[in-house]
Enzyme design. Structure first.
Site, PDB file in Angstrom:
ATOM      1  CE  LYS A 250     -29.649 -65.361  40.916  1.00  8.05           C
ATOM      2  NZ  LYS A 250     -28.754 -66.106  41.837  1.00  8.05           N
TER       3      LYS A 250
ATOM      4  CD  GLU B 259     -44.262 -74.142  42.451  1.00 10.81           C
ATOM      5  OE1 GLU B 259     -44.541 -74.544  43.605  1.00 10.81           O
ATOM      6  OE2 GLU B 259     -44.971 -74.344  41.468  1.00 10.81           O
TER       7      GLU B 259
ATOM      8  CB  CYS C 136     -39.673 -77.226  48.301  1.00  6.13           C
ATOM      9  SG  CYS C 136     -39.931 -78.081  46.741  1.00  6.13           S
TER      10      CYS C 136
ATOM     11  CD  GLU D  56     -38.234 -74.987  53.615  1.00  2.00           C
ATOM     12  OE1 GLU D  56     -37.982 -73.809  53.405  1.00  2.00           O
ATOM     13  OE2 GLU D  56     -38.750 -75.741  52.771  1.00  2.00           O
TER      14      GLU D  56
HETATM   15  P1  NAP Z   1     -33.356 -68.521  48.232  1.00  2.00           P
HETATM   16  O1  NAP Z   1     -32.277 -68.054  49.118  1.00  2.00           O
HETATM   17  O2  NAP Z   1     -34.711 -67.961  48.350  1.00  2.00           O
HETATM   18  O3  NAP Z   1     -32.795 -68.322  46.745  1.00  2.00           O
HETATM   19  C1  NAP Z   1     -33.530 -68.709  45.601  1.00  2.00           C
HETATM   20  C2  NAP Z   1     -33.030 -67.901  44.430  1.00  2.00           C
HETATM   21  O4  NAP Z   1     -33.375 -66.520  44.601  1.00  2.00           O
HETATM   22  C3  NAP Z   1     -31.520 -67.919  44.249  1.00  2.00           C
HETATM   23  O5  NAP Z   1     -31.222 -67.934  42.875  1.00  2.00           O
HETATM   24  C4  NAP Z   1     -31.115 -66.622  44.899  1.00  2.00           C
HETATM   25  O6  NAP Z   1     -29.879 -66.145  44.480  1.00  2.00           O
HETATM   26  C5  NAP Z   1     -32.225 -65.716  44.448  1.00  2.00           C
HETATM   27  N1  NAP Z   1     -32.399 -64.502  45.252  1.00  2.00           N
HETATM   28  C6  NAP Z   1     -31.853 -64.177  46.448  1.00  2.00           C
HETATM   29  N2  NAP Z   1     -32.289 -62.961  46.860  1.00  2.00           N
HETATM   30  C7  NAP Z   1     -33.135 -62.518  45.903  1.00  2.00           C
HETATM   31  C8  NAP Z   1     -33.937 -61.345  45.756  1.00  2.00           C
HETATM   32  N3  NAP Z   1     -33.959 -60.389  46.673  1.00  2.00           N
HETATM   33  N4  NAP Z   1     -34.704 -61.239  44.650  1.00  2.00           N
HETATM   34  C9  NAP Z   1     -34.730 -62.199  43.710  1.00  2.00           C
HETATM   35  N5  NAP Z   1     -33.996 -63.328  43.796  1.00  2.00           N
HETATM   36  C10 NAP Z   1     -33.205 -63.490  44.878  1.00  2.00           C
HETATM   37  O7  NAP Z   1     -33.572 -70.057  48.338  1.00  2.00           O
HETATM   38  P2  NAP Z   1     -32.448 -71.152  48.422  1.00  2.00           P
HETATM   39  O8  NAP Z   1     -31.807 -71.022  49.753  1.00  2.00           O
HETATM   40  O9  NAP Z   1     -31.577 -71.093  47.240  1.00  2.00           O
HETATM   41  O10 NAP Z   1     -33.329 -72.484  48.295  1.00  2.00           O
HETATM   42  C11 NAP Z   1     -33.970 -73.079  49.380  1.00  2.00           C
HETATM   43  C12 NAP Z   1     -35.446 -72.690  49.461  1.00  2.00           C
HETATM   44  O11 NAP Z   1     -36.113 -72.922  48.235  1.00  2.00           O
HETATM   45  C13 NAP Z   1     -36.195 -73.476  50.484  1.00  2.00           C
HETATM   46  O12 NAP Z   1     -36.982 -72.630  51.289  1.00  2.00           O
HETATM   47  C14 NAP Z   1     -37.079 -74.391  49.672  1.00  2.00           C
HETATM   48  O13 NAP Z   1     -38.224 -74.817  50.310  1.00  2.00           O
HETATM   49  C15 NAP Z   1     -37.349 -73.592  48.467  1.00  2.00           C
HETATM   50  N6  NAP Z   1     -37.684 -74.452  47.341  1.00  2.00           N
HETATM   51  C16 NAP Z   1     -38.988 -74.515  46.921  1.00  2.00           C
HETATM   52  C17 NAP Z   1     -39.350 -75.345  45.878  1.00  2.00           C
HETATM   53  C18 NAP Z   1     -40.781 -75.430  45.411  1.00  2.00           C
HETATM   54  O14 NAP Z   1     -41.015 -75.899  44.319  1.00  2.00           O
HETATM   55  N7  NAP Z   1     -41.755 -74.977  46.174  1.00  2.00           N
HETATM   56  C19 NAP Z   1     -38.380 -76.091  45.227  1.00  2.00           C
HETATM   57  C20 NAP Z   1     -37.070 -76.009  45.668  1.00  2.00           C
HETATM   58  C21 NAP Z   1     -36.732 -75.164  46.723  1.00  2.00           C
HETATM   59  P3  NAP Z   1     -28.584 -66.526  45.366  1.00  2.00           P
HETATM   60  O15 NAP Z   1     -28.501 -68.009  45.364  1.00  2.00           O
HETATM   61  O16 NAP Z   1     -27.481 -65.934  44.619  1.00  2.00           O
HETATM   62  O17 NAP Z   1     -28.785 -65.958  46.731  1.00  2.00           O
END
Ligand code: NAP
Ligand code: MG
Length: 479
Positions: free
Chosen positions: A175, A249, A283, A380
């Site tokens: 996804k 992650e 991240c 963040e």
């Molecule tokens: P996000 O809002 O948490 O979304 C991540 C993914 O989860 C998206 O595909 C999102 O879909 C989906 N999602 C949303 N609500 C969900 C739910 N209730 N259950 C399951 N999946 C759900 O994160 P983002 O805004 O896309 O990315 C930024 C964040 O990712 C930052 O906090 C960053 O630090 C973190 N990150 C961490 C790493 C690491 O390796 N530690 C790497 C990259 C990014 P939608 O997009 O359709 O909402």
């Protein structure tokens, strides 16, 4: 979307637009998959897992993965351009970085497919009749895996999960993030071209509800999630229904620590790269820049000067170093933090606001006069913003160790010093999954990657990812 080897629309017939962040204009429509589509994809993944995929030999998996790596490389320019259009990052940087690394990662895990082993164990027990036992372990795939990824490195974050999951014999439902579904769909075409059986890789585009449906699905054996800490917690809750395995992650607010004895010439650009790389949407971004008080003013001025030189522009312009943020939502979020920081008393050495009128650009921003309790220091931001804080070593390392670890996160850290003993001491005392000394952000695929504290569960990459996607069975035979 790719489900069971077929390219399909959402069951509802609904779609959503994905936007070019450099212009704010819609690029194209993609299917809006929901729980019904997730059901179909899980059924297809289960059928493939129990059927053809279970009979495929390790060297055949090896060849399939290797082929995908080669196909990605052959389409690197197309992938780079598509990633740029959808995410905003430079197409050149995407091609040479994200895409090249995705190809390498498939080849790295291709090699692992033929090197998965159990072990024999000389057990001490005996049977009353004096008989012997033959005991050994089998390393088996977990089963059907849901892979949920964010928008900051759309292709690469998907491949972090796909490559080890497939090398170890799982089937998957991917996804992608709603902001950036396009390179995942292009990758789906390459899986078909490589010859993967139908249903081994399924791709469902959609919003958070599709991710939530995967996390809560009884037919999914494991969920691998990369994204925000807030959503990671929801994934954990949703996974309790069938106690599926979970790896996470999550976010970070990583310290990058510069001692006065550091090599100034490498530490300055290295410390800019630490937070400005990928426009701060990383991240691991080193967004808390701790500088020893003796060199604080000189060093932060040099960092601000270097950051101000970065060329902003659309990702398709080959001269661009810093592109737009991914969405209007992120632009509002980052400028909101900048406004709050200014209201709290932070001072920008460079930047401080939006750049231009069109697209979602933010100026690279270096904040000083910040205090540990400010939201810009604690939370963040996920944009091109760094907070610089001075520290002293008069009483040893305790002060900086405490300040560096004063966060709920623990993903990464940088240490710049020419003192070898101090580098080792800091490496031990910092609570983070990756510590980089005299460099920032060189993540090698052979090294484990993941977070301490609220930055995650489990380790991706390297041999550690094999553990994430396999489970061990103990077999004990009375002879
Ligand atoms: P996000 O809002 O948490 O979304 C991540 C993914 O989860 C998206 O595909 C999102 O879909 C989906 N999602 C949303 N609500 C969900 C739910 N209730 N259950 C399951 N999946 C759900 O994160 P983002 O805004 O896309 O990315 C930024 C964040 O990712 C930052 O906090 C960053 O630090 C973190 N990150 C961490 C790493 C690491 O390796 N530690 C790497 C990259 C990014 P939608 O997009 O359709 O909402
Ligand atoms: Mg999101």
């Amino acid at each position: 979307m790719l489900i069971g080897g077929e390219w399909v629309d959402a069951a509802s017939g609904e779609s959503f637009g994905t936007v070019d962040p450099a212009t704010g204009e819609t690029l194209c429509e993609v299917p809006r998959g929901t729980a019904v589509d997730v059901d179909r994809a899980v059924a297809a993944a289960r059928e493939a897992y129990d059927g053809p995929w279970s009979r495929i030999r390790p060297n055949a998996r090896e060849r399939l993965l290797w082929t995908v790596g080669e196909l990605i490389e052959a389409s690197a320019a197309e992938f780079g351009q598509l990633e740029s259009l959808d995410n905003g990052k430079s197409a050149v940087i995407a091609e040479k970085g994200d895409v090249a690394r995705a190809a390498d990662l498939f080849r790295y895990y291709a090699g692992w497919a033929t090197k998965l082993e159990g072990r024999t164990v000389d057990v001490s027990m005996t049977r009353s009749a004096g008989g012997e036992f033959q005991a050994f372990t089998l390393r088996e795939p977990v089963g059907v895996c849901g892979l949920v990824v964010p928008w900051n490195f759309p292709l690469l974050m998907a491949v972090f999960k796909l490559a080890p999951a497939l090398a170890t014999g799982n089937t998957v439902i991917l996804k992608p993030a709603e902001q950036t579904p396009l390179t995942a769909l292009l990758l789906g075409e390459l899986f078909e071209e490589a010859g993967f059986p139908a249903g081994v890789i399924n791709i469902v585009t959609g919003f958070g509800d599709a991710g939530a449906a995967l996390a809560g699905h009884d037919g999914v054996d494991k969920i691998a999630f990369t994204g925000s800490t807030a959503v990671g917690k929801k994934v954990v809750s949703a996974a309790t229904g069938n106690l599926k395995k979970v790896s996470l992650e999550l976010g970070g607010k990583s310290p990058n620590i510069v001692f006065a004895d550091a090599d100034f010439e490498t530490a300055v650009p290295g410390s800019v790269n630490a937070w400005l790389s990928n426009h701060g949407q990383a991240c691991v971004a080193g967004t808390r820049l701790f500088v020893e008080d003796k060199i604080f003013d000189e060093f932060t001025a040099a960092v601000a000067e270097e950051a101000a030189k970065a060329r902003l522009g659309p990702g398709l312009d080959p001269r661009t170093q810093v592109g737009p943020l991914v969405s209007q939502e992120q632009l509002d979020r980052v400028t909101g933090y900048l406004a709050q920081g200014a209201a709290d008393g932070a001072r920008a050495l460079t930047g401080g606001g939006r750049w231009g009128e069109r697209g979602f650009f933010v100026e690279p921003t270096v904040l000083v006069d910040v205090r540990p309790e400010f939201s810009v220091v604690r939370e963040e931001i996920f944009g091109p913003v760094v907070c610089a804080l001075p520290f002293s070593t008069r009483d040893g390392l305790d002060e900086i160790v405490h300040a560096a670890n004063d966060t709920v996160y623990g993903l990464a850290a940088g240490v710049w010093t020419r003192d070898l003993s101090r580098a080792h001491r800091m490496s031990r005392r910092i609570k983070a999954g990756s510590v980089w000394v005299n460099q920032y952000n060189a993540t090698d695929f052979a090294l484990p990657f993941g977070g301490y504290k609220q930055s995650g569960w489990g380790r991706e990459l390297g041999a550690d990812a094999i553990d994430l996607y396999t489970q061990t069975k103990a077999v004990n035979i009375a002879l």
